[in-house]
Scaffold this active site. Sequence first.
Site, PDB file in Angstrom:
ATOM      1  N   SER A 120       0.738   4.075   1.871  1.00 33.02           N
ATOM      2  CA  SER A 120       0.901   4.904   3.063  1.00 33.02           C
ATOM      3  C   SER A 120       2.353   4.902   3.536  1.00 33.02           C
ATOM      4  CB  SER A 120      -0.002   4.395   4.195  1.00 33.02           C
ATOM      5  OG  SER A 120       0.460   3.143   4.680  1.00 33.02           O
ATOM      6  N   ARG A 132       0.847  -1.176   0.000  1.00 36.55           N
ATOM      7  CA  ARG A 132       0.000   0.000   0.000  1.00 36.55           C
ATOM      8  C   ARG A 132       0.893   1.240   0.000  1.00 36.55           C
ATOM      9  NH1 ARG A 132      -3.639  -0.124   5.019  1.00 36.55           N
ATOM     10  NH2 ARG A 132      -4.404   1.793   4.061  1.00 36.55           N
ATOM     11  N   ARG A 158     -11.569  -4.261  20.325  1.00 34.15           N
ATOM     12  CA  ARG A 158     -10.668  -4.799  21.348  1.00 34.15           C
ATOM     13  C   ARG A 158     -10.112  -3.684  22.227  1.00 34.15           C
ATOM     14  NH1 ARG A 158      -5.573  -4.394  20.973  1.00 34.15           N
ATOM     15  NH2 ARG A 158      -5.757  -3.960  18.746  1.00 34.15           N
ATOM     16  N   ARG A 159      -9.762  -2.567  21.613  1.00 33.23           N
ATOM     17  CA  ARG A 159      -9.237  -1.439  22.385  1.00 33.23           C
ATOM     18  C   ARG A 159     -10.351  -0.734  23.152  1.00 33.23           C
ATOM     19  NH1 ARG A 159      -5.480   0.471  17.354  1.00 33.23           N
ATOM     20  NH2 ARG A 159      -3.612  -0.735  17.876  1.00 33.23           N
ATOM     21  N   CYS A 175     -10.580 -10.175  12.633  1.00 35.13           N
ATOM     22  CA  CYS A 175      -9.489  -9.366  13.174  1.00 35.13           C
ATOM     23  C   CYS A 175      -9.986  -8.113  13.888  1.00 35.13           C
ATOM     24  CB  CYS A 175      -8.501  -8.997  12.082  1.00 35.13           C
ATOM     25  SG  CYS A 175      -9.238  -8.089  10.718  1.00 35.13           S
ATOM     26  N   ARG A 182      -4.189  10.346  12.280  1.00 32.62           N
ATOM     27  CA  ARG A 182      -4.681  10.035  13.627  1.00 32.62           C
ATOM     28  C   ARG A 182      -3.967  10.874  14.679  1.00 32.62           C
ATOM     29  NH1 ARG A 182      -6.414   3.668  13.825  1.00 32.62           N
ATOM     30  NH2 ARG A 182      -7.258   3.568  11.726  1.00 32.62           N
ATOM     31  N   LYS A 212      -1.629  -9.131  11.317  1.00 29.40           N
ATOM     32  CA  LYS A 212      -2.884  -9.130  12.070  1.00 29.40           C
ATOM     33  C   LYS A 212      -4.086  -8.834  11.183  1.00 29.40           C
ATOM     34  CE  LYS A 212      -2.553  -4.295  13.669  1.00 29.40           C
ATOM     35  NZ  LYS A 212      -3.778  -3.779  13.030  1.00 29.40           N
ATOM     36  N   ASP A 213      -3.860  -8.296   9.973  1.00 31.14           N
ATOM     37  CA  ASP A 213      -4.970  -7.951   9.079  1.00 31.14           C
ATOM     38  C   ASP A 213      -5.390  -9.105   8.171  1.00 31.14           C
ATOM     39  OD1 ASP A 213      -4.921  -5.432  10.137  1.00 31.14           O
ATOM     40  OD2 ASP A 213      -3.819  -4.531   8.471  1.00 31.14           O
ATOM     41  N   THR A 235     -10.224   5.739  19.217  1.00 32.85           N
ATOM     42  CA  THR A 235      -9.917   4.398  18.725  1.00 32.85           C
ATOM     43  C   THR A 235     -11.210   3.786  18.240  1.00 32.85           C
ATOM     44  OG1 THR A 235      -9.017   2.199  19.180  1.00 32.85           O
ATOM     45  CG2 THR A 235     -10.197   3.269  20.971  1.00 32.85           C
ATOM     46  N   ARG A 264     -10.127   7.259  12.368  1.00 33.88           N
ATOM     47  CA  ARG A 264      -9.946   6.810  10.995  1.00 33.88           C
ATOM     48  C   ARG A 264      -8.729   7.503  10.396  1.00 33.88           C
ATOM     49  NH1 ARG A 264      -9.642   3.704   6.618  1.00 33.88           N
ATOM     50  NH2 ARG A 264     -10.420   4.614   4.698  1.00 33.88           N
ATOM     51  N   GLY A 265      -8.057   6.816   9.470  1.00 37.07           N
ATOM     52  CA  GLY A 265      -6.966   7.438   8.741  1.00 37.07           C
ATOM     53  C   GLY A 265      -5.620   6.801   9.042  1.00 37.07           C
ATOM     54  N   ASN A 266      -4.598   7.270   8.339  1.00 34.39           N
ATOM     55  CA  ASN A 266      -3.252   6.759   8.575  1.00 34.39           C
ATOM     56  C   ASN A 266      -2.697   7.319   9.889  1.00 34.39           C
ATOM     57  OD1 ASN A 266      -2.364   9.401   8.018  1.00 34.39           O
ATOM     58  ND2 ASN A 266      -2.050   8.933   5.851  1.00 34.39           N
TER      59      ASN A 266
END
Length: 293
Positions: free
Chosen positions: A9, A7, A122-123, A233, A146, A75-76, A118, A140-142
């Site tokens: 980013s 990607r 989970r968080r 996930c 954030r 994790k994704d 967040t 939301r966002g990179n």
Amino acid sequence: MFSIGTRGSHLATTQSGHVRDALAAHGHPAELQIVTTPGDLSQAPVERIGVGVFTSALREALFNGEVDIAVHSFKDLPTADEPRAHMVIPVREDSREALIARDGLTLAELPEGARVGTSAPRRVSQLKAMRPDLDIRPLRGNIERRMSYVENGELDAIILAYAGLVRGGYGDRATEVFATDVFMPAPAQGALSVECRADDAAAREAVDKIVDVAATAESAAERAVLATLEAGCTAPVAASATFDGQGVSLRAGVFALDGSRQLVEEAQGADPVELGRKVAQALLQRGAADLMD
């Protein structure tokens, strides 16, 4: 020269750059190739669109022959095996969770009603258990976007994976880094998945040079928890494993979204996958399915 799909980013190209450099160090030069995904163009929260839009686009580019290697945040990825891919796990970054707060505050020091960003269930569930007074907002966002919410005063703090901060060169922005038994991370957080086509002998030989035994064992145990629980996930499931050269110690938890209940199990074993299944079964016996629902 191998092409590595990533990607676009800053975080994605940085972590893919680490893979490129590791391959080059073993005599296999490679270059990055940006793959644009539908998720990169969407403004919807990740929990709504699903992280699968990112991983599936990279895999499609890989299996279509557009790139030779694909790099994912492990994790994704879905827990189901992908027979068309050969996957290895390189050295893992720090798996812990981190807080970035205004004025250098820790979680305990945030004022009552502080706005914390967040979107991960989970968080959210763990934050509500630790600080039920907090005003938890979607995020939301990179990474850069954030962090900007704290910098411009829209939020008092955010929770991010410390691995992403370190890889992106922002590790010093963290005002608190949580021990894994205090704030549990996502299964395989901090680990990368490096994939090539299963029938590409040259790429398989190259990526096999960067395998890390500890990261592979730890991630296998943590993701076995997720697979056995049949959880996605974004489910309120956490896991943290450590490999000592002989076996794995694993701690995993499932959380009620409102923070009212937490189920945590710990165990040790030589077989990471069997260990993960054992811990997940213990959680299921205690009612984990109800909490995830």
